[in-house]
Design an enzyme around this catalytic site. Sequence first.
Site, short mmCIF file in Angstrom:
data_model
loop_
_atom_site.label_atom_id
_atom_site.label_comp_id
_atom_site.label_asym_id
_atom_site.label_seq_id
_atom_site.Cartn_x
_atom_site.Cartn_y
_atom_site.Cartn_z
N ARG A 1 11.55 -0.97 11.44
CA ARG A 1 12.62 -0.05 10.83
C ARG A 1 13.93 0.06 11.52
NH1 ARG A 1 12.29 4.01 6.81
NH2 ARG A 1 10.25 3.34 6.59
N ARG B 1 8.87 0.88 -2.06
CA ARG B 1 9.45 2.06 -2.77
C ARG B 1 10.02 1.20 -4.18
NH1 ARG B 1 12.89 3.26 2.18
NH2 ARG B 1 12.48 1.19 2.53
N GLN C 1 -7.13 -1.03 1.01
CA GLN C 1 -6.61 -0.63 2.17
C GLN C 1 -7.51 0.45 3.02
OE1 GLN C 1 -2.76 1.28 3.54
NE2 GLN C 1 -2.30 -0.77 4.43
N TYR D 1 -1.80 3.57 13.65
CA TYR D 1 -3.23 3.56 13.57
C TYR D 1 -3.98 2.45 14.09
CZ TYR D 1 -1.52 7.47 10.55
OH TYR D 1 -0.84 8.57 10.23
N GLY E 1 11.82 -2.90 3.49
CA GLY E 1 13.19 -3.07 3.29
C GLY E 1 13.61 -4.31 2.31
N ALA F 1 -1.48 -0.81 11.26
CA ALA F 1 -0.05 -0.58 11.29
C ALA F 1 0.31 0.93 11.48
CB ALA F 1 0.92 -1.10 10.19
N ALA G 1 -3.86 3.42 1.57
CA ALA G 1 -4.63 3.69 2.32
C ALA G 1 -5.85 4.73 2.05
CB ALA G 1 -3.93 4.36 3.64
N PRO H 1 0.85 -1.23 -0.07
CA PRO H 1 0.08 -0.22 -0.08
C PRO H 1 0.90 1.22 -0.07
CG PRO H 1 -0.14 -1.19 2.25
CD PRO H 1 0.68 -2.03 1.11
N LEU H 2 0.66 2.13 -0.99
CA LEU H 2 1.44 3.31 -0.98
C LEU H 2 0.47 4.59 -1.19
CD1 LEU H 2 4.13 2.21 -3.46
CD2 LEU H 2 4.68 2.75 -1.15
C1 FMN Z 1 5.12 7.15 -0.25
C2 FMN Z 1 4.86 6.00 0.64
C3 FMN Z 1 3.37 5.69 1.00
C4 FMN Z 1 3.12 4.62 1.97
N1 FMN Z 1 1.74 4.77 2.04
C5 FMN Z 1 1.39 3.67 2.66
C6 FMN Z 1 0.03 3.40 3.14
O1 FMN Z 1 -0.93 3.99 2.55
N2 FMN Z 1 -0.35 2.24 3.95
C7 FMN Z 1 0.38 1.52 4.31
O2 FMN Z 1 0.11 0.40 5.32
N3 FMN Z 1 1.67 1.71 4.38
C8 FMN Z 1 2.21 2.82 3.53
N4 FMN Z 1 3.54 2.91 3.18
C9 FMN Z 1 4.69 1.87 3.84
C10 FMN Z 1 4.88 0.86 2.50
O3 FMN Z 1 3.62 0.12 2.32
C11 FMN Z 1 6.06 0.32 3.14
O4 FMN Z 1 5.90 -0.42 4.28
C12 FMN Z 1 7.23 0.89 3.28
O5 FMN Z 1 7.55 1.66 2.23
C13 FMN Z 1 8.44 -0.14 3.41
O6 FMN Z 1 8.56 -1.14 2.45
P1 FMN Z 1 9.93 -0.65 1.24
O7 FMN Z 1 10.95 -0.99 1.94
O8 FMN Z 1 9.50 -1.99 0.23
O9 FMN Z 1 9.53 0.70 0.78
C14 FMN Z 1 4.08 4.07 2.44
C15 FMN Z 1 5.42 4.15 2.25
C16 FMN Z 1 5.85 5.14 1.18
C17 FMN Z 1 7.33 5.23 0.91
#
Ligand code: FMN
Length: 349
Positions: free
Chosen positions: A252, A301, A106, A175, A279, A172, A58, A25-26
């Site tokens: 993290r 990312r 989500q 929230y 990560g 997570a 989200a 989710p992003l």
């Molecule tokens: C720009 C951005 C927006 C994110 N938005 C959400 C979100 O809406 N809901 C959520 O549970 N996590 C969100 N995350 C967290 C990511 O789902 C993920 O846990 C986090 O980026 C670490 O994973 P990665 O190392 O693969 O980037 C977001 C992360 C980034 C970078």
Amino acid sequence: MKPIPLLTPYKMGEFQLSHRVVLAPLSRLRSYGGVPQPHAAVYYSQRATPGGFLISEATLVSGLPQGRQESSSFRDVPGIWAQEHVEAWRPVVDAVHAKGAVFFCQLWHVGDRVVVRPQQVSPQMSFDGRREELSSPRRVTAEEAPLVVDWFRRAARNAVDAGFDGVEILGANGYFVDDGHVGSAGLESRCRFAMEVVDAVAREVGGHRMGVCMDQFTTTGTGTGEEHALALHVVSRLNDHGVLYCHMIEPRIEGRRHVSRQLLPFREAFEGTFIANGGYGREEGDAAVGEGYADLVAYGRLFLANPDLPRRFELAAPLNDCNRATFYGAGHTDTAVGYTDYPFLDRVM
Ligand SMILES: Cc1cc2nc3c(=O)[nH]c(=O)nc-3n(C[C@H](O)[C@H](O)[C@H](O)COP(=O)(O)O)c2cc1C
């Protein structure tokens, strides 16, 4: 050739997936006025593959209090509480389905009613690891809880009406879970509100169509202590509701790209599909799936910057870097920038 574990098929409940590389989710803050836009259909379908699994950004289950709606950080978060949202999500979901992928929505609540860890008011981690101050969070009162639970239930129904294959409850990043009711103590009562939400959503759309996104309720990631015990308790309680999957964020490790691999107790406690997030790169994901540490791996990312991430993994191809400056849409006039303009492999090789 040896199979690449991340690219092997997997059956998640009724969903036959062709690989294990999940879109995490992003939040991208490009849903103007809370309404998903046509560019979201482009963005998500770019990341969809036959038998792939995508989790939406989200999406709010209710309107925000006035002040927050106007603040740039929440203004363009999509909603799913009104018919207008259902209509706007539909073409986005259709575009993903046209590519043959499975798409979950989500569900998020961040109003002033549900609180975010009353004892730890500030600072909190935002999604991308920045620290942010939260304005006077407070506990949800016993009188308010049923209202918020019902928002989740209704949002889940709306998501399914919009065509989503299921929903994921965002528990997570501070929230949602923890101290749902005033004066509560003990693990069971500390997660009472969370379990009420899980129960209501499961009754509405079925446990087979829902996941829960969790962390260990601690940003330090020590993997011990009370928060850890609470998280473990919640995860094991999800089994009682037949929840399809548990999606967990690795704690993290400040300042480093590193997988902390602290989710094993949760993986073992949960009976359904287990998704690890946080990560991961290609090798770490392969190892996690290969060793049975996780069934699926969610990529944030890397997927944001590489719309064809599963293909790049398959070919061990170079990856695009992500641009933090365009993570969130607020303030950018050209909405494609940093959203739908990351190059596909064919265009770079
Ligand atoms: C720009 C951005 C927006 C994110 N938005 C959400 C979100 O809406 N809901 C959520 O549970 N996590 C969100 N995350 C967290 C990511 O789902 C993920 O846990 C986090 O980026 C670490 O994973 P990665 O190392 O693969 O980037 C977001 C992360 C980034 C970078």
